[in-house]
Design an enzyme around this catalytic site. Structure first.
Site, mmCIF file in Angstrom:
data_model
loop_
_atom_site.group_PDB
_atom_site.id
_atom_site.type_symbol
_atom_site.label_atom_id
_atom_site.label_comp_id
_atom_site.label_asym_id
_atom_site.label_seq_id
_atom_site.Cartn_x
_atom_site.Cartn_y
_atom_site.Cartn_z
ATOM 1 N N CYS A 234 0.836 -1.215 0.000
ATOM 2 C CA CYS A 234 0.000 0.000 0.000
ATOM 3 C C CYS A 234 0.866 1.258 0.000
ATOM 4 O O CYS A 234 1.435 1.618 1.034
ATOM 5 C CB CYS A 234 -0.908 -0.026 1.232
ATOM 6 S SG CYS A 234 -1.859 1.472 1.465
ATOM 7 N N CYS B 105 -0.299 4.095 2.308
ATOM 8 C CA CYS B 105 -0.032 3.854 3.733
ATOM 9 C C CYS B 105 1.444 4.093 4.056
ATOM 10 O O CYS B 105 1.763 4.676 5.092
ATOM 11 C CB CYS B 105 -0.373 2.419 4.118
ATOM 12 S SG CYS B 105 -1.902 1.799 3.431
ATOM 13 N N ASP B 106 2.358 3.636 3.198
ATOM 14 C CA ASP B 106 3.775 3.576 3.567
ATOM 15 C C ASP B 106 4.688 4.457 2.721
ATOM 16 O O ASP B 106 5.883 4.565 3.025
ATOM 17 C CB ASP B 106 4.270 2.116 3.463
ATOM 18 C CG ASP B 106 3.469 1.190 4.369
ATOM 19 O OD1 ASP B 106 3.088 1.646 5.466
ATOM 20 O OD2 ASP B 106 3.213 0.038 3.991
#
Ligand code: NAP
Length: 312
Positions: free
Chosen positions: A136, A139-140
């Site tokens: 993701c 997300c990261d």
């Protein structure tokens, strides 16, 4: 003894399909609960930017769209509960959902459990998950400012994630197993023009390299030339599609390649069980199609429940 509760309808899944089904079913006057592991979200919540959801000419982030859908569902009175359904079995003419410490008996069920990112299943992937291997970018991606990353895959997700990461990282490699992208033309054309984005064609990853401190590189194999090589990267983003979350449904409803088979009214092979969104065997998996499925599934569930109400 586990707690046993009864509902007219249980919606399993808190992504775009589940939330939309909840909103529609509440408007039909059904009494329901929406079960979601860890609350509303699903795959939509991880999308960097969604440009093809009607009504948002400038696009909308996945997180914002889910937040709005969740608010809209709550406005109509949808109740959320954090629970993981482990099994569904017949209970007279209803369905019993086994959620561990809670058992729920429902007249009708809408399955909107979506799909999860597929794994490469290569050495290093599992060990370095969370230490440089990610599924993701929204997300990261933040952790890779000024660094070098590789995205694996050639579909819409891979290209969107690569475009997103190209604004953060210094260099982005896209490793694709063929010499042509699967992604839509508009995305492919945009990506091919980005200066710090380099495509590595006809190539599959063989191993994620690294140690306790994190990812250091990726070992590659070119399928056309048979050459092996390594590139130094700080992060590897795997974007090779999704597998349906249907393990707990095996033997219950008809599946095709793991996806739930429905008719055009979203009815599965079992009476009173409906399905919507990415978990369904469908030719197109988008937020737009998921919410369309969900509206039909809620309508079908309403008809199913009200027929039984009038029999009582
Ligand atoms: P996808 O369309 O299935 O693409 C997966 C990509 O990964 C393909 O390029 C595939 O290569 C490659 N791949 C699969 N297995 C692999 C393996 N073991 N090793 C290396 N490469 C592998 O998946 P997706 O991009 O996640 O998209 C999923 C669905 O969501 C699609 O229907 C997509 O259209 C939709 N989506 C839409 C949008 C949008 O409309 N903006 C955004 C994201 C996702 P091949 O090409 O050779 O098969």
């Amino acid at each position: 003894m586990p707690e046993v509760r009864e509902h007219e309808l249980v919606i399993v899944g808190g992504g775009a399909a589940g939330l939309t089904a909840g909103m529609y079913a509440m408007r039909y006057g059904l009494e329901l609960v929406l079960l979601a592991i860890g609350g509303p979200g699903g795959q939509t919540a991880t999308a960097t930017i969604i440009e093809n959801f009607p009504g948002f000419p400038d696009g909308i982030t996945g997180a914002e769209l889910i937040m709005r859908l969740s608010q809209q569902a709550q406005n109509f009175g949808v109740t959320f509960e954090s629970a993981e359904v482990q099994r569904i079995e017949p209970a007279d003419s209803r369905w019993r959902l086994d959620c561990g410490s809670t058992q729920i008996v429902a007249n009708a069920v809408i399955l909107a459990v979506g799909a999860s990112p597929r794994r490469l299943n290569i050495p290093g992937e599992r060990d370095l998950f969370g230490k440089g291997v990610s599924y993701c970018a929204t997300c990261d991606g933040f952790f890779y400012r000024g660094k070098t990353v590789a995205v694996i895959g050639g579909g819409n997700t891979a290209v969107e994630e690569a475009l997103y990461l190209s604004d953060i990282a210094e260099k982005v490699y896209v490793v694709h197993r063929r010499d042509e992208l699967r992604a839509e033309l508009i995305l492919a054309e945009r990506a091919l023009k980005v200066a710090n984005l380099e495509f590595v064609w006809d190539t599959v990853p063989a191993q994620v390299l690294g140690d306790d401190s994190g990812v250091t590189g990726i070992a590659l194999h070119n399928k056309k030339t048979n050459e092996d090589s390594e590139i130094a990267v700080d992060g590897v983003f795997v974007a090779i599609g999704y597998a349906p979350n249907t393990g707990f449904l095996e033997g219950l409803v008809e599946l095709k390649d793991g996806f739930v088979v429905t008719d055009q009214r979203m009815r599965t092979s079992q009476p009173g069980i409906f399905a919507a969104g990415d978990v369904r065997d469908t030719p197109l998996r988008q937020v737009t199609t998921a919410v369309g499925d969900a509206a039909i599934a809620a309508d079908s569930a309403y008809r199913y429940v009200s027929e039984r109400r009038s029999e009582r």
